[in-house]
Enzyme design. Structure first.
Site, PDB file in Angstrom:
ATOM      1  N   ASN A  12      38.765  57.719 -15.650  1.00 28.93           N
ATOM      2  CA  ASN A  12      39.618  57.037 -14.676  1.00 28.93           C
ATOM      3  C   ASN A  12      40.310  55.907 -15.435  1.00 28.93           C
ATOM      4  O   ASN A  12      39.722  54.850 -15.668  1.00 28.93           O
ATOM      5  CB  ASN A  12      38.732  56.533 -13.528  1.00 28.93           C
ATOM      6  CG  ASN A  12      39.519  55.843 -12.429  1.00 28.93           C
ATOM      7  OD1 ASN A  12      40.682  55.479 -12.622  1.00 28.93           O
ATOM      8  ND2 ASN A  12      38.894  55.654 -11.289  1.00 28.93           N
ATOM      9  N   ARG A  87      41.798  60.993 -13.449  1.00 31.61           N
ATOM     10  CA  ARG A  87      42.528  60.448 -12.304  1.00 31.61           C
ATOM     11  C   ARG A  87      43.957  60.196 -12.759  1.00 31.61           C
ATOM     12  O   ARG A  87      44.191  59.490 -13.736  1.00 31.61           O
ATOM     13  CB  ARG A  87      41.904  59.133 -11.857  1.00 31.61           C
ATOM     14  CG  ARG A  87      42.698  58.462 -10.760  1.00 31.61           C
ATOM     15  CD  ARG A  87      42.143  57.093 -10.439  1.00 31.61           C
ATOM     16  NE  ARG A  87      42.967  56.448  -9.420  1.00 31.61           N
ATOM     17  CZ  ARG A  87      43.141  55.131  -9.333  1.00 31.61           C
ATOM     18  NH1 ARG A  87      42.549  54.334 -10.194  1.00 31.61           N
ATOM     19  NH2 ARG A  87      43.900  54.621  -8.398  1.00 31.61           N
ATOM     20  N   HIS A 175      45.623  56.104  -3.640  1.00 33.91           N
ATOM     21  CA  HIS A 175      44.163  55.987  -3.458  1.00 33.91           C
ATOM     22  C   HIS A 175      43.591  57.238  -2.777  1.00 33.91           C
ATOM     23  O   HIS A 175      42.566  57.183  -2.091  1.00 33.91           O
ATOM     24  CB  HIS A 175      43.780  54.735  -2.634  1.00 33.91           C
ATOM     25  CG  HIS A 175      44.084  53.438  -3.324  1.00 33.91           C
ATOM     26  ND1 HIS A 175      44.769  52.410  -2.732  1.00 33.91           N
ATOM     27  CD2 HIS A 175      43.811  53.025  -4.580  1.00 33.91           C
ATOM     28  CE1 HIS A 175      44.896  51.413  -3.579  1.00 33.91           C
ATOM     29  NE2 HIS A 175      44.331  51.765  -4.725  1.00 33.91           N
ATOM     30  N   ARG A 235      50.063  42.368  -6.880  1.00 30.62           N
ATOM     31  CA  ARG A 235      51.261  43.069  -6.379  1.00 30.62           C
ATOM     32  C   ARG A 235      51.628  42.539  -4.997  1.00 30.62           C
ATOM     33  O   ARG A 235      50.746  42.239  -4.197  1.00 30.62           O
ATOM     34  CB  ARG A 235      50.991  44.574  -6.295  1.00 30.62           C
ATOM     35  CG  ARG A 235      50.882  45.243  -7.646  1.00 30.62           C
ATOM     36  CD  ARG A 235      50.469  46.706  -7.502  1.00 30.62           C
ATOM     37  NE  ARG A 235      49.186  46.963  -8.127  1.00 30.62           N
ATOM     38  CZ  ARG A 235      48.418  48.023  -7.887  1.00 30.62           C
ATOM     39  NH1 ARG A 235      48.823  48.948  -7.038  1.00 30.62           N
ATOM     40  NH2 ARG A 235      47.263  48.166  -8.497  1.00 30.62           N
ATOM     41  N   ILE A 323      36.716  44.580  -2.591  1.00 25.80           N
ATOM     42  CA  ILE A 323      36.688  43.585  -1.510  1.00 25.80           C
ATOM     43  C   ILE A 323      36.050  44.193  -0.257  1.00 25.80           C
ATOM     44  O   ILE A 323      35.196  43.581   0.389  1.00 25.80           O
ATOM     45  CB  ILE A 323      38.126  43.091  -1.199  1.00 25.80           C
ATOM     46  CG1 ILE A 323      38.753  42.444  -2.441  1.00 25.80           C
ATOM     47  CG2 ILE A 323      38.131  42.143  -0.015  1.00 25.80           C
ATOM     48  CD1 ILE A 323      40.246  42.107  -2.296  1.00 25.80           C
ATOM     49  N   GLU A 373      35.401  57.598  -6.613  1.00 23.95           N
ATOM     50  CA  GLU A 373      36.517  58.445  -7.053  1.00 23.95           C
ATOM     51  C   GLU A 373      36.076  59.407  -8.159  1.00 23.95           C
ATOM     52  O   GLU A 373      36.531  60.549  -8.222  1.00 23.95           O
ATOM     53  CB  GLU A 373      37.659  57.555  -7.564  1.00 23.95           C
ATOM     54  CG  GLU A 373      38.333  56.776  -6.462  1.00 23.95           C
ATOM     55  CD  GLU A 373      39.052  55.534  -6.953  1.00 23.95           C
ATOM     56  OE1 GLU A 373      38.517  54.830  -7.833  1.00 23.95           O
ATOM     57  OE2 GLU A 373      40.160  55.268  -6.456  1.00 23.95           O
TER      58      GLU A 373
HETATM   59  P1  AMP Z   1      38.243  47.287  -7.364  1.00 25.26           P
HETATM   60  O1  AMP Z   1      39.680  47.349  -7.744  1.00 25.26           O
HETATM   61  O2  AMP Z   1      37.869  48.194  -6.243  1.00 25.26           O
HETATM   62  O3  AMP Z   1      37.304  47.391  -8.534  1.00 25.26           O
HETATM   63  O4  AMP Z   1      38.036  45.804  -6.775  1.00 25.26           O
HETATM   64  C1  AMP Z   1      38.164  44.677  -7.587  1.00 25.26           C
HETATM   65  C2  AMP Z   1      38.285  43.442  -6.724  1.00 25.26           C
HETATM   66  O5  AMP Z   1      37.202  43.390  -5.782  1.00 25.26           O
HETATM   67  C3  AMP Z   1      38.173  42.127  -7.496  1.00 25.26           C
HETATM   68  O6  AMP Z   1      39.418  41.732  -7.975  1.00 25.26           O
HETATM   69  C4  AMP Z   1      37.634  41.182  -6.469  1.00 25.26           C
HETATM   70  O7  AMP Z   1      38.724  40.551  -5.828  1.00 25.26           O
HETATM   71  C5  AMP Z   1      36.944  42.040  -5.445  1.00 25.26           C
HETATM   72  N1  AMP Z   1      35.482  41.822  -5.436  1.00 25.26           N
HETATM   73  C6  AMP Z   1      34.573  42.325  -6.278  1.00 25.26           C
HETATM   74  N2  AMP Z   1      33.341  41.876  -5.950  1.00 25.26           N
HETATM   75  C7  AMP Z   1      33.504  41.072  -4.877  1.00 25.26           C
HETATM   76  C8  AMP Z   1      32.631  40.298  -4.069  1.00 25.26           C
HETATM   77  N3  AMP Z   1      31.315  40.248  -4.303  1.00 25.26           N
HETATM   78  N4  AMP Z   1      33.174  39.602  -3.053  1.00 25.26           N
HETATM   79  C9  AMP Z   1      34.487  39.639  -2.818  1.00 25.26           C
HETATM   80  N5  AMP Z   1      35.362  40.356  -3.539  1.00 25.26           N
HETATM   81  C10 AMP Z   1      34.877  41.050  -4.545  1.00 25.26           C
END
Ligand code: AMP
Length: 390
Positions: A12, A87, A175, A235, A323, A373
């Site tokens: 990925n 991916r 996504h 973004r 998030i 994914e």
């Molecule tokens: P992803 O792109 O799915 O890997 O998500 C990454 C984003 O998830 C990061 O930039 C953070 O903003 C958010 N994130 C990761 N861990 C946490 C957490 N424990 N609480 C809030 N946001 C988080």
């Protein structure tokens, strides 16, 4: 080596990261090894299952990160590899399903690279590098756009002349591999809700939402590119096209600068002037940090409402990605805004952050489901192996 040792390797590729996982060729078996090289192009760090801590590695780009994995004894690219699964963010109008890559599909993916400038080119570099290193091992491309290709025309079009639609200017949605996983997981977890109308919210550094009817995507917050819809880490999300014209005409910004601005300088980072990570913003007392969080939550809730209209109602909501899976306050504040629709938050369940997070009496159900994914890519890849190969 026995057939049991054969593996599917999933890659990925992001603009600054390379996630990997190797699976046995038996469907649904747990991964043999998985991990990620993050910070590619800067101070790259390898995180790998079965080990603790991070290891510094040298990787100027995702292709170099792949070479790091290839050089690792006992790493994901060792053993008897049956196929690679990739991916690919954008498949354009014609690549509607996962495919075994040949020269023609490579050219098709290349042709839509301008629509996913951060993602398609590095994924293609990794794919081409693996073709050279492992000639004869099938490479499967799995597209984030594919899951959305069945959208009705009203959700697939912009209000522009048909000729441009025919040239591929469409609302693709992204996504899709994540939503495919969520649709499958909801079928197991809450089959009666999964048969109905579900909004899935993939809230990570990239963020979008998807309307699922009986597990099929009927609309998405993202459109032609992954810039559309919700505000993201860096973004902008949806922006009046007039803003782009103004930046070019009044400020004289060349197109490269506009592109860089929209992908890297907007969203939570741009609004707050502080960070692209919502954790930093939630912890900050700065006025603009608070406003950026408020804007994000407002748009997630507003988009849930819009997608409910796309489906003629709503039966459930799923939070996923960084998030969505981890931020207790973001989920609570989104559901607070959607209370009028019939969501009643269970604060204890929300704190735990797995499964159903609404009360037993809540008219509508909300869930937290971690996405996977890589698992979807492994399934798709196994499905395309020539019969008897595994
Ligand atoms: P992803 O792109 O799915 O890997 O998500 C990454 C984003 O998830 C990061 O930039 C953070 O903003 C958010 N994130 C990761 N861990 C946490 C957490 N424990 N609480 C809030 N946001 C988080």
């Amino acid at each position: 080596m026995s057939a049991a040792d054969r593996r599917i390797v999933v890659l990925n590729t992001g603009s600054s990261s390379l996630k990997f996982a190797a699976y046995p060729t038996t469907p649904e078996a747990p991964p043999l090894i998985f991990g990620e090289i993050d910070g590619v192009g800067g101070s790259a760090k390898l995180k790998i299952s079965g080990t603790t801590g991070l290891r510094s590695v040298t990787a100027a780009n995702p292709h170099a990160a792949m070479e790091v994995l290839a050089a690792m004894p006992g790493g994901p690219l060792s053993g008897d590899i049956a196929a690679f699964g990739h991916r690919i963010v954008h498949g354009g109008p014609d690549l509607k399903h996962s495919v075994v890559v040949d020269d023609a599909t490579l050219a098709q993916i290349d042709a839509v690279s301008p629509l996913a400038p951060l993602h398609n080119p590095p994924a293609l570099d990794v794919l081409r590098g693996l073709r050279r290193r492992f000639p004869g091992v099938p490479q499967v491309a799995c597209f984030d756009t594919a899951f959305h290709r069945g959208h009705p025309a009203v959700a697939d079009r912009f209000a522009i002349p048909d000729a441009l639609y025919q040239e591929g200017v469409r609302r693709y949605g992204f996504h899709g591999l994540s939503y495919q996983y969520i649709a499958g997981a909801m079928k197991t977890r809450a089959p009666e809700i999964a048969r109905g109308r579900v909004v899935a919210a993939h809230l990570g550094s990239g963020a979008s939402m998807c309307a699922l009817v009986d597990g099929h995507s009927v609309d998405s917050s993202m459109g032609f590119t992954a810039l559309d819809g919700l505000p993201m880490g860096t973004r902008s999300g949806s922006l009046d096209a007039g803003v782009i014209l103004w930046l070019q005409q009044q400020k004289g910004w060349p197109v490269d600068r506009v592109e860089d601005f929209l992908y890297h300088d907007c969203g939570l980072l741009g609004m707050s002037g502080l960070s692209n990570d919502i954790r930093d913003l939630l912890a900050s007392d700065a006025k603009l940090a608070k406003l950026a969080v408020q804007y994000f939550i407002y748009h997630v809730a507003r988009t849930a409402g819009a997608l409910a209209v796309s489906m003629g109602g709503i039966d459930g909501l799923v939070f996923t990605a960084g998030i969505g899976e981890h931020s207790v306050p973001v989920r609570a504040r989104v559901l607070e805004r959607l209370q009028w629709l019939g969501f009643e938050l269970d604060p204890v369940a929300n704190e735990k952050g797995r499964g159903r997070i609404t009360t037993a009496n809540s008219r509508l159900a909300a869930f937290v489901i971690p996405t996977d994914e890589e698992r979807v890519i492994a399934r798709e890849t196994i499905g395309l192996l020539p019969a008897g190969r595994p």
